[in-house]
Structure formats: C-alpha cells, structure tokens
Design an enzyme around this catalytic site. Structure first.
Site, PDB file in Angstrom:
ATOM      1  CD1 TRP A 172      -8.818   2.862 -13.845  1.00  0.00           C
ATOM      2  CD2 TRP A 172      -7.268   1.858 -12.581  1.00  0.00           C
ATOM      3  NE1 TRP A 172      -9.051   3.200 -12.535  1.00  0.00           N
ATOM      4  CE2 TRP A 172      -8.124   2.601 -11.741  1.00  0.00           C
ATOM      5  CE3 TRP A 172      -6.218   1.140 -11.992  1.00  0.00           C
ATOM      6  CZ2 TRP A 172      -7.965   2.649 -10.353  1.00  0.00           C
ATOM      7  CZ3 TRP A 172      -6.057   1.190 -10.612  1.00  0.00           C
ATOM      8  CH2 TRP A 172      -6.913   1.930  -9.812  1.00  0.00           C
ATOM      9  CG  ASP A 194       0.104  -5.658  -0.071  1.00  0.00           C
ATOM     10  OD1 ASP A 194      -0.586  -4.887  -0.770  1.00  0.00           O
ATOM     11  OD2 ASP A 194       0.547  -5.342   1.049  1.00  0.00           O
ATOM     12  CB  VAL A 220       3.458   5.377 -17.955  1.00  0.00           C
ATOM     13  CG1 VAL A 220       4.579   4.375 -18.096  1.00  0.00           C
ATOM     14  CG2 VAL A 220       3.701   6.288 -16.758  1.00  0.00           C
ATOM     15  CG  HIS A 271      -0.889   7.652  -6.080  1.00  0.00           C
ATOM     16  ND1 HIS A 271      -1.228   7.518  -7.402  1.00  0.00           N
ATOM     17  CD2 HIS A 271      -1.712   6.796  -5.399  1.00  0.00           C
ATOM     18  CE1 HIS A 271      -2.204   6.624  -7.525  1.00  0.00           C
ATOM     19  NE2 HIS A 271      -2.523   6.158  -6.327  1.00  0.00           N
ATOM     20  CG  HIS A 299      -0.861   2.114  -4.854  1.00  0.00           C
ATOM     21  ND1 HIS A 299      -1.353   1.490  -5.981  1.00  0.00           N
ATOM     22  CD2 HIS A 299      -1.672   3.187  -4.649  1.00  0.00           C
ATOM     23  CE1 HIS A 299      -2.412   2.156  -6.429  1.00  0.00           C
ATOM     24  NE2 HIS A 299      -2.629   3.189  -5.646  1.00  0.00           N
ATOM     25  CD  GLU A 300      -1.850   5.188  -1.397  1.00  0.00           C
ATOM     26  OE1 GLU A 300      -1.917   6.243  -2.075  1.00  0.00           O
ATOM     27  OE2 GLU A 300      -2.726   4.301  -1.433  1.00  0.00           O
ATOM     28  CB  THR A 330      -0.946  -0.004   1.209  1.00  0.00           C
ATOM     29  OG1 THR A 330      -1.760  -1.170   1.139  1.00  0.00           O
ATOM     30  CG2 THR A 330      -1.825   1.239   1.226  1.00  0.00           C
ATOM     31  CG  HIS A 388      -4.884   4.535  -9.681  1.00  0.00           C
ATOM     32  ND1 HIS A 388      -5.899   5.335  -9.206  1.00  0.00           N
ATOM     33  CD2 HIS A 388      -4.205   4.083  -8.593  1.00  0.00           C
ATOM     34  CE1 HIS A 388      -5.835   5.361  -7.888  1.00  0.00           C
ATOM     35  NE2 HIS A 388      -4.824   4.616  -7.489  1.00  0.00           N
ATOM     36  CB  THR A 404       1.754   0.977 -18.150  1.00  0.00           C
ATOM     37  OG1 THR A 404       1.401   2.324 -18.515  1.00  0.00           O
ATOM     38  CG2 THR A 404       2.877   1.017 -17.119  1.00  0.00           C
TER      39      THR A 404
HETATM   40  N1  ARG Z   1      -5.030   3.825  -2.918  1.00  0.00           N
HETATM   41  C1  ARG Z   1      -5.501   2.473  -2.737  1.00  0.00           C
HETATM   42  C2  ARG Z   1      -6.706   2.606  -1.856  1.00  0.00           C
HETATM   43  O1  ARG Z   1      -7.558   3.323  -2.214  1.00  0.00           O
HETATM   44  C3  ARG Z   1      -4.446   1.603  -2.180  1.00  0.00           C
HETATM   45  C4  ARG Z   1      -4.260   0.358  -2.952  1.00  0.00           C
HETATM   46  C5  ARG Z   1      -3.193  -0.479  -2.360  1.00  0.00           C
HETATM   47  N2  ARG Z   1      -3.188  -1.780  -2.870  1.00  0.00           N
HETATM   48  C6  ARG Z   1      -2.507  -2.773  -2.277  1.00  0.00           C
HETATM   49  N3  ARG Z   1      -2.472  -3.963  -2.797  1.00  0.00           N
HETATM   50  N4  ARG Z   1      -1.870  -2.600  -1.178  1.00  0.00           N
HETATM   51  O2  ARG Z   1      -6.841   2.046  -0.801  1.00  0.00           O
HETATM   52 ZN    ZN Z   2      -3.952   4.781  -5.716  1.00  0.00          ZN
HETATM   53 CA    CA Z   3       0.102   3.390 -20.310  1.00  0.00          CA
END
Ligand code: ARG
Ligand code: ZN
Ligand code: CA
Length: 360
Positions: A174, A223, A184, A166, A162-163, A159, A172, A187
């Site tokens: 998609w 994860d 990008v 950002h 991922h953050e 998590t 993201h 991807t």
């Molecule tokens: N920003 C995502 C959320 O809204 C976090 C996603 C994290 N994904 C993960 N596999 N840890 O919660």
């Molecule tokens: Zn996110």
């Molecule tokens: Ca792309």
C-alpha cells in the site's frame, strides 16, 4: 507454464547467520526451528511454496519466482538479560545485551528475539548502516512447524519472508499511504494494510478500484493468506541486489559455515602408504579479521606448505609449516584486503583447499 514469461534466471544465494537471543529457555529455539525458517524462505523466494497456486485475484500473469535462495551458515545462541528488546536495535550489539552482526558485508544477519507484543518483525532497506542492516523477527513468529511455539496466524514463517522482502528493497504493497506507491508497476493500489484473511475479490477505492492483491507477501495479512511476490517486485529486488554495495557483496559471498566444520577429507594412505585413516583438516573461522587456525585430524609429521590465492586464483602469500600435532598453525592473514580467498595445504604434493573470507 507461462509462455509469455522469459525463462527464469539462475538463482542467487544469500548466506545467512541467525542470532537466537534468549532470556527464558523456551526462547532458545532449536537449530531445527531455525532451519524450518530457512526452508520457508527458500520456498517463498523460489515460488515452490505449496500455496503458490491458491487464489490469485486475477494476478496469475504477474506473480513470480524471485529466484533467490538462502543458506544457513551459522546459528548463534546467546542468553540475554533483556526480557524484550522492543523495536530498537539493541539486539544487534553485544555491548547492549544483544549479539554483534557477523560478517555483515558477507552474510545476511537475522536476529530472533522477543520484540514485544506489538511487533512481529522489522528490517532495514538497502543502504542502512552495515552493522544494523538485516532482519529482526519475533521468536514466536520465526520458523514453521506444528511442534514449535508460534503465534496463531503467524506460524508459517511469512514474517521473515516479508522482512527479507524489505531488506531487498521492497516496500509495503500500500506504499505506506492511502493509495500510496510501492514503486512496483504490477502490484495494485491499496488503501492501506489488509489484515486477517480477506475474502476473495475485494477492491480498493483507489484510482480504477482494482481488486486487491491481499495475498502478496508485502501486505499484512495472516501467514496462510500471503503466498506470492510479483515479477515487478522481483525486478526491484534484483536492482538492489545488483546496485547496493552491501547486498552485492553478500550475494557474492560463500555459503561456508562460520563454525569449525571439517572441510576436506582425504585418505591419509594417499600421504603415507599403509595408513588407512582419513586426514580431515579444519580451517576456522571461515570469516576472519586476521587470524586463521588450521587443525588436522590424524596429522602426518613433516613439512608442509600453505599457499593462499585470491578469488581469481592469483597467488597472495605462502607460509612454510611443520606439522607435528593436531593444532598446526595460527595463520596471520591480516594483511589481506577484504575478500574471498583460497587456502591450500600442500604436504608432499597432496593438496587440500578451503575457501575463507577476510573482513576487517
Ligand atoms: N512488519 C510487520 C510488522 O510490523 C510484519 C508483518 C508480517 N505479517 C505476517 N503475516 N507474518 O509486524
Ligand atoms: Zn513491513
Ligand atoms: Ca504498485
């Protein structure tokens, strides 16, 4: 390994401060759990994670090492009356029951707290107001290790990976729309977020029906089923690190501890023949708006001089002091502009140096 790729660049380091906001004692996670998250960031952003070579959906030539490392400068543990903060920014303000960002122009601030059942984490893109920039992660999705209380499927620290993605400008995968654009090139187009642990070879219905890169950190999979960034994402992050003033300032800042760490130790016998004890000086805080405290273990009574130099080594200011006890001096550096400086204590020609940061 991959002769088509340019040699990887030397890594940049992001100094981090973690705010642990707790209501119940169980939420006051240990420094070891915090460090376990920093370790995951270093693996994931350095492509040294164990699962890096798992199934790659045919994207082996574009997955890559972002060459970014992280150092933990301080963990702030703070009790709060909030049972849960939810998705707002109250955790970033002491007045609102949270904890103010520390040195936001020099440190990536990460807040760990309960943000409710629906959110694992959130973050801002570069360009957000400096006091709210940074990462928020749910207590039960922060860190990695069997001994910690973590949500099933969100127990490997991804998590925060991922953050932080950002925070470095990554969207993201998609593109937050059906077959949207994540800006990008390497991807593939996805219809939307993927959850769980998707089977191999799944295709999106977007133009060209590409095999999806569900194992990218910027998807929403579990994860254990996300384990790489791409070179394109690395270039995008590098662009923001170069061009965003706050990120640029953060990556050029020091990894010194915020707290009163012993900094340099020299033998007092260097100062005074016959003495075998060590002289350790502490200078704190290492990020200050104007005041510095100097503390000396085993002080040697006598005159000394403090010189302050800027990062380029140019002399900035001088102060004569008389050392007689442990707490030596309150130093006023409020006239210095924001930046990184060197503090030098000179007693009888024996010098000790430490870096500090002024941030008003
Ligand atoms: N920003 C995502 C959320 O809204 C976090 C996603 C994290 N994904 C993960 N596999 N840890 O919660
Ligand atoms: Zn996110
Ligand atoms: Ca792309």
């Amino acid at each position: 390994e991959n002769p088509g790729k340019p040699p990887s660049q030397s890594s940049i380091t992001i100094p981090v401060v973690v705010h642990v906001l707790w209501n119940t004692p169980a939420q006051n996670i240990s420094d070891a759990q915090v460090q376990s998250q920093i370790d995951v960031l270093n693996e994931d952003f350095g492509a040294t994670n164990r699962d890096y070579n798992n199934y790659d959906a045919g994207y082996g030539s574009v997955k890559g090492d972002l060459n970014i490392q992280f150092c933990l400068t301080q963990v702030i543990h703070k009790q709060t009356s909030h049972k849960s903060f939810g998705g707002n920014n109250n955790m970033k303000f002491t007045k609102k029951g949270g904890s103010d960002a520390v040195g936001p122009m020099h440190l990536l601030n990460i807040w760990v707290c309960d943000i409710g059942d629906k959110l694992l984490g959130f973050a801002y893109y570069p360009g957000a107001s400096p006091d709210i920039f940074g990462v928020v992660c749910h207590t039960n999705a922060f860190g990695s290790g069997a001994g910690y209380s973590l949500f099933t499927d969100y127990d490997l620290g991804r998590t925060t990976t991922h953050e932080v993605g950002h925070s470095l400008g990554l969207a993201h995968i998609w593109g937050d729309a059906n077959c949207g654009n994540d800006l990008v090139d390497d991807t593939p187009l996805h219809n939307g977020p993927n959850f769980g642990c998707p089977e191999q070879g799944l295709r999106s219905t977007c133009v060209g029906t590409p095999v999806m890169m569900t194992m990218n950190y910027m998807d929403y999979t579990d994860d254990r089923c996300m384990y790489f960034f791409t070179d394109g994402q690395g270039s995008r992050a590098a662009f923001f690190i170069d061009s965003d003033p706050q990120l640029n300032s953060i990556v050029n800042s020091a990894c010194t501890s915020q707290s009163r760490n012993p900094i340099t130790t020299i033998s007092a016998s260097d100062l005074l023949p016959g003495r075998k004890d060590k002289r350790t000086i502490s200078l704190y805080p290492s990020i200050t708006t104007g005041r510095l405290t100097l503390e000396i273990e085993n002080p040697q009574t006598g005159k000394a001089e403090i010189n302050i130099y800027n990062q380029a080594g140019a002399f900035m200011m001088k102060q004569q002091i008389f050392i007689s006890g442990k707490i030596v001096s309150q130093l006023d550096v409020s006239k210095l502009n924001n930046g990184i400086y060197y503090f030098e204590l000179n007693q009888g020609g024996v010098k000790q140096t430490q870096k500090f940061i002024v941030h008003h």
